[in-house]
Design a protein around this motif. Structure first.
Motif, PDB file in Angstrom:
ATOM      1  N   GLY A  55      80.656 106.253  -2.173  1.00  0.00           N
ATOM      2  CA  GLY A  55      79.840 105.260  -1.785  1.00  0.00           C
ATOM      3  C   GLY A  55      79.607 105.792  -0.507  1.00  0.00           C
ATOM      4  O   GLY A  55      80.289 105.909   0.417  1.00  0.00           O
ATOM      5  N   GLU A  56      78.269 105.695   0.198  1.00  0.00           N
ATOM      6  CA  GLU A  56      77.914 106.164   1.765  1.00  0.00           C
ATOM      7  C   GLU A  56      77.010 105.199   2.141  1.00  0.00           C
ATOM      8  O   GLU A  56      76.119 104.658   1.768  1.00  0.00           O
ATOM      9  CB  GLU A  56      77.102 107.466   1.124  1.00  0.00           C
ATOM     10  N   ARG A  57      77.340 105.002   3.514  1.00  0.00           N
ATOM     11  CA  ARG A  57      76.438 104.492   4.225  1.00  0.00           C
ATOM     12  C   ARG A  57      76.411 105.314   5.540  1.00  0.00           C
ATOM     13  O   ARG A  57      76.795 105.189   6.758  1.00  0.00           O
ATOM     14  CB  ARG A  57      77.117 103.032   4.740  1.00  0.00           C
ATOM     15  N   GLN A 112      70.734 107.447  -2.765  1.00  0.00           N
ATOM     16  CA  GLN A 112      71.078 106.838  -3.721  1.00  0.00           C
ATOM     17  C   GLN A 112      71.083 107.495  -5.346  1.00  0.00           C
ATOM     18  O   GLN A 112      69.816 107.812  -5.306  1.00  0.00           O
ATOM     19  CB  GLN A 112      71.383 105.297  -4.001  1.00  0.00           C
ATOM     20  N   ASN A 136      75.881 103.255  -3.005  1.00  0.00           N
ATOM     21  CA  ASN A 136      76.179 102.515  -1.695  1.00  0.00           C
ATOM     22  C   ASN A 136      76.882 101.229  -2.012  1.00  0.00           C
ATOM     23  O   ASN A 136      77.617 100.610  -0.938  1.00  0.00           O
ATOM     24  CB  ASN A 136      75.077 102.199  -0.718  1.00  0.00           C
ATOM     25  N   SER A 165      83.288 100.613   2.560  1.00  0.00           N
ATOM     26  CA  SER A 165      82.743 101.600   1.676  1.00  0.00           C
ATOM     27  C   SER A 165      83.366 103.006   1.423  1.00  0.00           C
ATOM     28  O   SER A 165      84.236 103.592   2.194  1.00  0.00           O
ATOM     29  CB  SER A 165      81.261 102.112   2.286  1.00  0.00           C
TER      30      SER A 165
END
Length: 253
Positions: A161-163, A212, A239, A248
């Motif tokens: 999960g990336e932000r 994503q 995300n 996250s």
């Protein structure tokens, strides 16, 4: 008189016994047995010693002879085993404590196993083993295997999960000829991102804000002997993945 007669009868029975050769039969021992006492004077084989086990070869390739030499305890039996290649090559004791033998490399032999040859020196039930060493000035085993690639990030099939920025990395090593750093190539989804990556002596690291979805990473690295290793893995950027505290998860910055 009766005690002397019993001792003589026991000594005669001892000479006819199958285990008589393993017992040191001295007058003192006979007296101990005649007196009903127990003796433990059994001759035990000593464990042999290997001082050096080596091989000489002009080159490690099919058709070449490898000449093995072992220095160790005299009067023993010596043999060589090369895993996945050949077993039970006998060595002949050419002089006390010096054992020699040879083996001709065949086309079907796995050359990467040659340097794993093991000698066994046996003296009765006791045995000692030793790994082979290559002799000769500047001699070295051929490098037949590509570099090892380990510690890939993210792991194959992992959801992250990336932000922000996703980190893609891998470590590599080659114990023989060493890694040719100019050969390192990292691709993400088919695009060469090596110039945007940080390449050190043992690792390559790339960071980017990836979209994503599913991505594929591929690392190509070569050693100085020309052996190439290609490692590919997949991961998914999502995300919406969050931990229990709402933060996250993944490798974002």
């Amino acid at each position: 008189m009766q005690a002397t007669l019993r001792t003589r009868r026991f000594a005669a029975a001892l000479l006819l016994s199958p285990i008589a050769a393993a017992i040191v039969a001295t007058p003192a021992l006979a007296q101990q047995y005649g007196a009903g006492q127990r003796a433990n004077s059994v001759v035990a084989a000593q464990s042999p010693v290997i001082e050096r086990f080596s091989v000489r070869a002009l080159s490690i390739e099919p058709g070449r002879d490898m000449r093995f030499r072992l220095l160790g305890s005299p009067g023993a039996k010596a043999q060589i085993d090369i895993p996945k290649v050949v077993q039970n090559i006998p060595l002949r004791e050419v002089k006390p404590g010096v054992y020699e033998g040879s083996y001709t490399i065949r086309v079907r032999d796995d050359l990467s196993e040659i340097d794993r040859a093991v000698a066994t020196l046996r003296n009765g039930p006791m045995a000692t083993t030793a790994r082979v060493a290559l002799e000769g000035e500047g001699a070295q085993w051929p490098d037949r295997n590509g570099p090892r690639v380990v510690d890939i990030t993210p792991n194959n099939g992992q959801h992250v999960g990336e932000r922000g920025r996703t980190e893609v990395s891998a470590r590599f090593a080659d114990e023989r000829s060493g890694v040719d750093l100019s050969s390192v190539r990292l691709r993400i989804d088919g695009d060469d991102v090596t110039r945007q990556s940080r390449v050190t002596a043992h690792q390559v690291t790339f960071e980017a804000n990836l979209r994503q979805g599913r991505h594929q990473a591929e690392l190509v690295v070569r050693d100085r002997a020309g052996n190439v290793t290609r490692t590919a893995w997949n991961f998914v950027v999502n995300n919406d993945i969050r931990g229990n505290n709402g933060v996250s998860l993944g490798y974002g910055r």
